[in-house]
Every structure is written in C-alpha cells, then in structure tokens.
Scaffold this active site. Sequence first.
Site, PDB file in Angstrom:
ATOM      1  N   LYS A 151      12.239  22.536 102.520  1.00  0.00           N
ATOM      2  CA  LYS A 151      10.776  22.482 102.390  1.00  0.00           C
ATOM      3  C   LYS A 151      10.178  21.819 103.623  1.00  0.00           C
ATOM      4  O   LYS A 151       9.178  22.301 104.179  1.00  0.00           O
ATOM      5  CB  LYS A 151      10.385  21.707 101.124  1.00  0.00           C
ATOM      6  CG  LYS A 151      10.564  22.530  99.854  1.00  0.00           C
ATOM      7  CD  LYS A 151      10.459  21.694  98.596  1.00  0.00           C
ATOM      8  CE  LYS A 151      10.838  22.558  97.389  1.00  0.00           C
ATOM      9  NZ  LYS A 151      11.097  21.790  96.176  1.00  0.00           N
ATOM     10  N   GLN A 165      10.133  16.001  93.641  1.00  0.00           N
ATOM     11  CA  GLN A 165      11.291  16.864  93.381  1.00  0.00           C
ATOM     12  C   GLN A 165      11.927  16.490  92.039  1.00  0.00           C
ATOM     13  O   GLN A 165      12.228  15.330  91.787  1.00  0.00           O
ATOM     14  CB  GLN A 165      12.309  16.702  94.524  1.00  0.00           C
ATOM     15  CG  GLN A 165      13.494  17.625  94.440  1.00  0.00           C
ATOM     16  CD  GLN A 165      13.130  19.096  94.625  1.00  0.00           C
ATOM     17  OE1 GLN A 165      12.379  19.456  95.523  1.00  0.00           O
ATOM     18  NE2 GLN A 165      13.657  19.944  93.762  1.00  0.00           N
ATOM     19  N   ASP A 200       2.724  22.057  92.974  1.00  0.00           N
ATOM     20  CA  ASP A 200       3.738  22.642  92.087  1.00  0.00           C
ATOM     21  C   ASP A 200       3.083  23.265  90.850  1.00  0.00           C
ATOM     22  O   ASP A 200       3.717  24.033  90.131  1.00  0.00           O
ATOM     23  CB  ASP A 200       4.705  21.544  91.617  1.00  0.00           C
ATOM     24  CG  ASP A 200       6.100  21.730  92.190  1.00  0.00           C
ATOM     25  OD1 ASP A 200       6.395  22.844  92.681  1.00  0.00           O
ATOM     26  OD2 ASP A 200       6.892  20.773  92.129  1.00  0.00           O
TER      27      ASP A 200
END
Length: 300
Positions: free
Chosen positions: A61, A105, A128
């Site tokens: 990422k 994460q 997200d």
Amino acid sequence: MTDSTNTPGATLIDGKAFAATLRAEVARKAAILKQRDNLVPGLAVVLVGHDPASEVYVRNKGKLTLEAGMHSFEHRLPDTTGQEELLALVQRLNEDPAVDGILVQLPLPDQIDTDAVLAAIDPDKDVDGFHVVNAGRLATGLPGMVPCTPLGCLMLLKHYVGDLSGLNAVVVGRSNIVGKPMAQLLLRESCTVTIAHSRTRDLPAVCRNADILVAAVGRPQMVKADWVKPGATVIDVGINRIPKEDGKTRLVGDVDFDDVSRVAGAITPVPGGVGPMTIACLLNNTLEAACLRRGLALPE
Ligand code: NDP
C-alpha cells in the site's frame, strides 16, 4: 481499460491489468490536483504487530500510494499496544490536515476492540469504508466511502458485463467487509440480489440461479462447475493458501477455477483477479476523500 482474454471456456477477467489502469488513472488525477489545487492527498496506514500477511499488504500500500503521487504515512506499533494508545493515534490522524485517508490494518491484536477503533475513524477519512456511518450511507444510497474489495468487484463487473440491471446476483458470504457491501452495491445496480451464507439450504441450487456469482467465503475451491449456470460471470474474492505436493504452498480462491472455467461465461483468477483491485480502489477512495473533504471537484 483492458480487454478480455479468451480461454477455451470462460473469458478471463484480468483484474491485475484493470487495477494497473485504475492506478494510472488515480496518478493522472493526483497530478491534476497538485497543479490545480496545490493538493497532494495523504494516506495513513496503521499496523499494529507483525502479522506477516499484514506486513506485505502495508508495504504494498505504501509503495503504490507513492507511485500514484500521493503522500504515504506509515505508523507501525508494537503488538503490545493498548486500546487507548491506538485510539489516541487515530484521533491525531483525524485532526491532521495532511491526512485524507486512514486505514487501520486488520486483524488487530486481541487486547484491542476492533469495532471501537473503526468507530473512532472520521467517516470522511474512512477510506476502507468500514465505519457504520459509511455502511449506512451505502445502504441508503448516500454518497460515502465504499469498501475497497466489493467496489473493485463491481468495477470489474461493470466493465466486463456492462449493464447489470435485472440480473440475478448471488453473493456467498455476509461479512461486513465483503459480502454485505457487495450485495448493497449490486442492489444499487438494480440486480436481484441473494445473500447466501453458512446456513443457506442447498447452496449449489441457489448459486445455479445466478447470472453473477460472487464467492467471498474463505473455503478453498468450494464452488464447483455444477453450481454455476452456463455463461454466468463468476467473481472469486477468496484468498486461501493450500499446501502443494513439494511442501510449499499456493494461493487458490473460493472457486474451483479449472472446473468452473468450463461452464462460466467469465471468471476472475486467483491470484490476479479481485486482489489487485482492492489496493487500486483504496488509492481511488483516498483521492476522492481528499476532494470531498475540501468541497473540490474531482478531476476529470
Ligand atoms: P469472513 O470469514 O468474515 O466471512 C465468510 C462468510 O462466508 C461468512 O458469511 C460465512 O457464513 C460464509 N461461509 C463460510 N463457510 C461457508 C459455507 N460452507 N457455505 C456458505 N457460506 C459459508 O470472510 P471475509 O468476508 O472477510 O473474506 C472472505 C474471503 O475473501 C476470504 O478468503 C478472504 O481471505 C478473502 N478476502 C479477499 C480480499 C481481497 O482483497 N481479494 C479482501 C478481503 C477478503 P456465516 O456468516 O453464516 O458464518
């Protein structure tokens, strides 16, 4: 965008190539933002602990964020990090004007309440799309951040199938991060949507009704050819590592690719299908979040 590759049976849906094109589009728009508005979007990624798969995702990422011409801020915390410390970091990122997107994460270590952490993220920086406010926006048709994996699946479907209106879609899996938002997105496209799960009766028969079949289960090669309507489009979200004869491992999806390719009209491979779309959509969401938060028009 990419064109399909014809295999003897199904058309191969090339997510890897599509994702590369999408990332290049994001980079092009980021360059316009920089020139037009003197703005460089920033994505903050928080990793707690040393889960090997998460380490790989976070590294990727960061690299791809920089390649898209955006700022990448990585926060690595030890696996002993407490809830309050993590919440304090999220708060700082919420308030930091250089940060447009925040991604924590998952999975988080056991001592941390994942729901509380996700709820603490500013919904407008929730790239997200896991915050309940964004889930609610999606369910009620309001603009908001859409979870990256189902968004990537939808982009592939719209590119390869075209108009989805009126098609029967079956989503196997009802998680908050894939199954449910996938179903919402398909509903938004006017599909007739069925959500199947571990309690579904006669799952093969339910799947055989699908013009579009999305498998997000986490069971290696579960979906077989006789579960699939001839000509259906099959999207395989699953990422499963299985042992090989030489003692090493390989990645497979939730769909038995070789078997299902004989009957499907089009199918995503694993790897190289949905997986690369997830990060590309994350970058796209970060760019959109940067514009939305400031009331700027998205570059054309
Ligand atoms: P979850 O474990 O959260 O959810 C799995 C879902 O599958 C549940 O709803 C469960 O039903 C259902 N299920 C489990 N077993 C069966 C069965 N035998 N028959 C029917 N339904 C079943 O998984 P996720 O949604 O997080 O992920 C699904 C897969 O997608 C995983 O392989 C994961 O690695 C992969 N993934 C890939 C991503 C990518 O970028 N490509 C991103 C995210 C996930 P119930 O609710 O009844 O328990």
